[in-house]
Design a protein around this motif. Structure first.
Motif, short mmCIF file in Angstrom:
data_model
loop_
_atom_site.label_atom_id
_atom_site.label_comp_id
_atom_site.label_asym_id
_atom_site.label_seq_id
_atom_site.Cartn_x
_atom_site.Cartn_y
_atom_site.Cartn_z
N SER A 140 49.99 17.19 71.57
CA SER A 140 49.81 16.40 72.79
C SER A 140 50.81 15.24 72.74
O SER A 140 51.44 14.99 71.72
N GLU A 141 50.90 14.52 73.86
CA GLU A 141 51.82 13.38 73.92
C GLU A 141 51.47 12.33 72.87
O GLU A 141 52.33 11.82 72.17
N ASP A 142 50.14 12.01 72.78
CA ASP A 142 49.68 11.04 71.79
C ASP A 142 50.04 11.48 70.38
O ASP A 142 50.53 10.69 69.57
N GLU A 143 49.78 12.75 70.12
CA GLU A 143 50.02 13.27 68.77
C GLU A 143 51.51 13.15 68.40
O GLU A 143 51.84 12.78 67.28
N GLU A 144 52.37 13.48 69.36
CA GLU A 144 53.81 13.37 69.10
C GLU A 144 54.20 11.93 68.76
O GLU A 144 54.95 11.67 67.83
N LEU A 145 53.62 11.01 69.56
CA LEU A 145 53.92 9.60 69.34
C LEU A 145 53.46 9.15 67.95
O LEU A 145 54.19 8.49 67.22
N TRP A 146 52.21 9.53 67.59
CA TRP A 146 51.69 9.14 66.27
C TRP A 146 52.60 9.63 65.15
O TRP A 146 52.92 8.89 64.24
N PRO B 154 41.40 -3.24 64.55
CA PRO B 154 41.40 -2.07 65.44
C PRO B 154 40.43 -2.26 66.61
O PRO B 154 39.34 -2.78 66.43
N THR B 155 40.87 -1.89 67.80
CA THR B 155 39.97 -1.89 68.95
C THR B 155 39.17 -0.58 68.91
O THR B 155 39.45 0.30 68.09
N ASP B 156 38.19 -0.46 69.82
CA ASP B 156 37.41 0.78 69.87
C ASP B 156 38.31 1.98 70.17
O ASP B 156 38.14 3.06 69.60
N GLU B 157 39.29 1.75 71.07
CA GLU B 157 40.23 2.85 71.40
C GLU B 157 41.00 3.26 70.15
O GLU B 157 41.18 4.44 69.87
N VAL B 158 41.48 2.25 69.41
CA VAL B 158 42.25 2.55 68.21
C VAL B 158 41.38 3.32 67.21
O VAL B 158 41.84 4.29 66.59
N LYS B 159 40.13 2.90 67.08
CA LYS B 159 39.25 3.60 66.14
C LYS B 159 39.11 5.08 66.50
O LYS B 159 39.12 5.95 65.63
N ALA B 160 38.97 5.34 67.80
CA ALA B 160 38.88 6.74 68.25
C ALA B 160 40.18 7.47 67.96
O ALA B 160 40.19 8.62 67.49
N ASP B 161 41.31 6.78 68.22
CA ASP B 161 42.61 7.39 67.95
C ASP B 161 42.78 7.70 66.46
O ASP B 161 43.33 8.73 66.08
N GLN B 162 42.31 6.75 65.61
CA GLN B 162 42.45 6.96 64.16
C GLN B 162 41.78 8.26 63.75
O GLN B 162 42.33 9.04 62.99
N LYS B 163 40.57 8.48 64.29
CA LYS B 163 39.86 9.73 63.94
C LYS B 163 40.69 10.95 64.30
O LYS B 163 40.83 11.89 63.50
N ASP B 164 41.26 10.94 65.53
CA ASP B 164 42.06 12.09 65.97
C ASP B 164 43.34 12.23 65.14
O ASP B 164 43.74 13.33 64.80
N PHE B 165 43.93 11.08 64.85
CA PHE B 165 45.19 11.11 64.09
C PHE B 165 44.95 11.64 62.66
O PHE B 165 45.71 12.46 62.15
N PHE B 166 43.86 11.17 62.06
CA PHE B 166 43.57 11.63 60.70
C PHE B 166 43.34 13.14 60.68
O PHE B 166 43.81 13.85 59.81
N ARG B 167 42.61 13.62 61.71
CA ARG B 167 42.36 15.07 61.75
C ARG B 167 43.68 15.83 61.88
O ARG B 167 43.89 16.85 61.25
N LEU B 168 44.58 15.27 62.72
CA LEU B 168 45.89 15.91 62.89
C LEU B 168 46.62 16.00 61.54
O LEU B 168 47.18 17.05 61.19
N LEU B 169 46.60 14.89 60.79
CA LEU B 169 47.28 14.92 59.49
C LEU B 169 46.65 15.96 58.56
O LEU B 169 47.37 16.72 57.90
N TYR B 170 45.30 16.01 58.52
CA TYR B 170 44.65 17.01 57.67
C TYR B 170 45.03 18.42 58.12
O TYR B 170 45.33 19.28 57.30
#
Ligand SMILES: [Zn+2]
Ligand SMILES: [Zn+2]
Length: 561
Positions: free
Chosen positions: A472-478, A515-531
């Protein structure tokens, strides 16, 4: 005041102030001696240690009941071993051919574990004692007063109630098995001679070595016992004044040895404490026949196990001390037994609970270092950590948390160079691999033997091109931010900052911003992507540890850089 203090007081009271105190244990080496039976050895050990601490003369006498009969052929042993049923455990060959006898095969691993645990005992072989004639006087005494002994046994026989609540439980019965045999002669058939059939001494057949004998007569004047053997047909005699080829039945043998060895304290499993049990009967026989008061005692409860399904235990699924010491540091295994009263049952869990157990142990160690905080819990820590003669038992010079070591072991496949690099960057800058022992080896063994394959980490060999081409766009950015900021030679703090900071930067924040609440949600998604991209799973070991273990180059390659 803990149970050890109370038991030590009881032992001293039994021996009388100023006298040598004898604490005793006994076990039959008929099979693997598992963690439940370890209570038999370790309970008197702690009492002996407490007495050494007080400067009271003490000995821990351990009797190997290796003159007991071989009772059944366990699974995995050739069927022809059935011919040895009825022979003493020391006369049965070792089917694995690594020791002199069946008995020696099962003693050896426990002796080694006890050495690691700092348990020192004076070991006595019942085969040696009986065949050397050490108990001759006591045997003759018991035989000459067999009517009184039989009166006690008979009284308890009629009182005997339904089996204890656990007797139907095969596991419990097996547990009881290897601690002591209960070999009272079977009831005589109708018309038989009671006194002879219930004779307190049983010879091993001179011809075939089995105890499948029926006593047919005994002459008090000549001390000659006549018997026939149902296995080989032999009929013969043995002279109790000169021959040494048999033993007292268990319920007479045990109290005889209390008196012979002047035992002041001996633990017993719960199975010995039922009405009509060997302890109850022994308590009457010891003073009336052998002139000795039954020792002070504690009754110990069973030890259960969890998380052992996947373990290839030497005891057919029931773990031994050897198995436990592959996972736990010796002081920790001691601690499991000393922190609870012997009457309390407990489970040893070889699953994920091991990680929490190590955390608890480390926290208690920090507390125990502060004398101001001394209490019953820290007393247990001290009892577990050192013995009078061995001193402090081995612990790592640098106590890196077990959870760190086990995830490091998981992702490094045991490479010493990688392990030391990760541990160094995890806040232990001067730790060599040697400083991590013995914990590191135990962490590696635990990970290999107790963590299911589905929870182990499998690092991808090649990039997941399908996943990488559908980001996704977010994932590419991360990923772009992550790869841009990831240092080539960073330590754990730096890598941690990048792992957690990437979603913050993507939202226009700095690494150090909360981290804001949005960032916390993003962190979860980002970590899963890395795994997903690194280990083909949705979760795994802590990401900073994982990134360091894989090395920047491999991480960059798997992330499509
Ligand atoms: Zn062997
Ligand atoms: Zn025979």
């Amino acid at each position: 005041m803990d149970w050890v203090t109370r038991a030590a007081d009881d032992a001293v009271r039994h021996a009388g102030e100023g006298n040598l105190v004898t604490v005793a244990s006994g076990a039959s080496p008929s099979g693997p001696i598992h963690l439940g039976n370890l209570r038999e050895f370790i309970t008197p050990h702690f009492v002996a240690e407490e007495l050494r601490r007080r400067g009271v003369p003490v000995r821990h006498l351990h009797s190997w009941d290796d003159y007991d009969r071989f009772r059944k052929v366990p699974a995995g042993v050739p069927a022809e071993w059935a011919e040895h049923i009825g022979r003493p455990l020391t006369a049965v060959p070792d089917p694995w051919e690594c020791h002199d006898s069946w008995a020696a095969h099962f003693k050896a691993p426990l002796q080694e574990s006890l050495r690691q645990l700092g348990v020192e005992m004076e070991e006595v072989s019942q085969t040696e004692m009986y065949t050397a004639g050490a108990y001759r006087e006591q045997v003759l005494l018991a035989v000459s007063r067999r009517d009184e002994i039989e009166a006690v046994l008979a009284r308890h026989r009629t009182k005997k109630v339904a089996p204890a609540e656990d007797a139907s439980d095969q596991e419990a019965a097996d547990l009881a098995d290897s601690v002591a045999n209960d070999d009272e002669a079977p009831a005589p058939s109708a018309g038989g001679d009671d006194a002879i059939a219930r004779f307190p001494y049983r010879p091993y057949c001179r011809e075939c070595g089995r105890d499948t004998v029926t006593t047919t007569a005994y002459d008090d004047a000549t001390t000659t016992l006549s018997y026939t053997c149902s296995a080989c047909g032999f009929s013969g005699t043995t002279d109790l004044s000169t021959d040494t080829d048999g033993k007292l039945v268990w319920k007479v043998d045990w109290p005889m040895r209390w008196a012979f060895e002047k035992v002041n304290f001996e633990p017993a499993g719960r199975d010995h404490m039922t009405p009509g049990s060997s302890y109850t009967v022994g308590t009457e026989i010891a003073p009336s026949i052998f002139d000795w008061r039954a020792p002070a005692r504690v009754i110990y409860a069973f030890v259960g196990f969890a998380g052992v399904q996947k373990m290839s235990s030497s005891a057919g699924g029931v773990p031994t001390a050897t198995d436990a010491l592959r996972v736990l540091e010796a002081p920790m295994l001691r601690w499991l037994y000393v922190r609870r009263a012997p009457t309390q049952a407990f489970d040893i869990d070889f699953g994920p609970a091991v990680v929490r157990l190590y955390d608890e142990w480390d926290a208690l160690g920090r507390k125990a270092a502060d004398p101001e905080k001394a209490d019953v819990a820290t007393l247990a820590w001290h009892r577990a950590s050192a013995t009078a003669s061995a001193g402090t038992l081995p612990t790592p010079a640098v106590p890196v948390p077990f959870r760190t070591l086990s995830s490091v072991a998981d992702v490094t496949a045991g490479s010493a160079a990688l392990i030391s690099r990760i541990v160094e960057s995890s806040g232990f800058p001067h730790a060599s691999v040697d400083d991590l022992e013995p914990r590191l080896t135990k962490a590696m063994q635990w990970t290999a033997e107790h963590v299911p394959a589905s929870e182990r980490t499998t690092v991808r060999e090649t990039p997941d091109t399908a996943r990488l081409s559908s980001l996704s766009e977010d994932e590419e950015l991360w990923l772009r931010i992550f790869l841009d900021r990831l240092p080539d030679d960073g330590d754990l703090d730096e890598v941690t900052a990048v792992v957690y900071g990437t979603p913050k930067v993507a939202r226009g924040l700095g690494f150090d911003d909360a981290p804001t609440d949005e960032v916390k949600a993003d962190q979860k998604d980002f970590f899963r992507l890395l795994y997903n991209l690194l280990v083909d799973a949705d979760r795994g070991p802590r990401l900073p540890t994982l990134v360091l273990a894989l090395g920047t180059e491999k991480v960059r390659r798997l992330l499509g850089a």
